[in-house]
Design a protein around this motif. Sequence first.
Motif, PDB file in Angstrom:
ATOM      1  N   LYS A  17       0.916  -1.284  -0.068  1.00  0.00           N
ATOM      2  CA  LYS A  17       0.032  -0.001  -0.063  1.00  0.00           C
ATOM      3  C   LYS A  17       0.834   1.180   0.056  1.00  0.00           C
ATOM      4  N   MET A  18       1.764   1.386   0.923  1.00  0.00           N
ATOM      5  CA  MET A  18       2.872   2.384   0.828  1.00  0.00           C
ATOM      6  C   MET A  18       3.514   2.601  -0.601  1.00  0.00           C
ATOM      7  N   ASP A  20       2.240   1.482  -3.494  1.00  0.00           N
ATOM      8  CA  ASP A  20       1.206   1.991  -4.436  1.00  0.00           C
ATOM      9  C   ASP A  20       0.944   3.595  -4.266  1.00  0.00           C
ATOM     10  N   ASP A  21       1.171   3.827  -2.970  1.00  0.00           N
ATOM     11  CA  ASP A  21       0.995   5.522  -2.678  1.00  0.00           C
ATOM     12  C   ASP A  21       2.162   6.389  -2.932  1.00  0.00           C
ATOM     13  N   ASN A  22       3.226   5.809  -3.347  1.00  0.00           N
ATOM     14  CA  ASN A  22       4.717   6.366  -3.615  1.00  0.00           C
ATOM     15  C   ASN A  22       5.020   6.797  -2.570  1.00  0.00           C
ATOM     16  N   PHE A  23       5.058   6.185  -1.248  1.00  0.00           N
ATOM     17  CA  PHE A  23       5.584   6.547   0.026  1.00  0.00           C
ATOM     18  C   PHE A  23       6.601   5.678   0.501  1.00  0.00           C
ATOM     19  N   LYS A  83      11.053  11.992   5.622  1.00  0.00           N
ATOM     20  CA  LYS A  83       9.759  11.241   5.543  1.00  0.00           C
ATOM     21  C   LYS A  83       9.655  10.282   6.562  1.00  0.00           C
ATOM     22  N   ARG A 113       3.742   9.897   8.536  1.00  0.00           N
ATOM     23  CA  ARG A 113       2.361   8.801   8.351  1.00  0.00           C
ATOM     24  C   ARG A 113       2.533   7.891   9.111  1.00  0.00           C
ATOM     25  N   ASP A 128      -2.727   6.066   8.401  1.00  0.00           N
ATOM     26  CA  ASP A 128      -2.813   6.046   6.788  1.00  0.00           C
ATOM     27  C   ASP A 128      -2.709   4.679   6.163  1.00  0.00           C
ATOM     28  N   TYR A 129      -2.179   3.765   6.775  1.00  0.00           N
ATOM     29  CA  TYR A 129      -1.731   2.344   6.323  1.00  0.00           C
ATOM     30  C   TYR A 129      -2.138   1.214   7.403  1.00  0.00           C
TER      31      TYR A 129
END
Length: 175
Positions: A17-18, A20-23, A83, A113, A128-129
Amino acid sequence: MPSWNEIEEGVLTIAEKMLDDNFVPDMIVSILTGGVIPAKLISDALGIKNLKYVDIRFYKGVKDRENKPIVRAIYVNDVEAKKVLVIDDVSDTGETLDFAGNIIAMFNPLVVRTATLFVKPWSRKYPDYYYKIIDKWIIFPWDKWEIVRENNEVEVEKKERFLEILKKLKVQKQD
């Protein structure tokens, strides 16, 4: 109680998920003690070596908690312009996760996050995730013995062996 297999599935789902979220965080901050193992697993999955910790206590025991989260220690440095992912095992009320995020925000990160393996449907802060929403008390493998120590009526694997260890420990402390 989630199995190690389910925990690994949760960690990999969160990592996907991270991505996919570009994080991809520069740093992971684990909430002690529940977030330590998920943080280590996610750091390994994403190749992040920068692990920090905050020691925040909310629960005093099984379903028994303080009125508010209590900060016992902050083990973070070099957060500015980074980040940051703050991680715990579960978001029950959301207060600990929110509190930890606010602490990290004081160090001027680029972004903060949050992630947890599980979230309760009544949590006032959803991370967030997360892996799954669950509406019951969770006994994580890393908390099992602490819970049995508080309530030996809990049914878990290897409980009898653990109780024997406690008996031996009690005898040794008396000597």
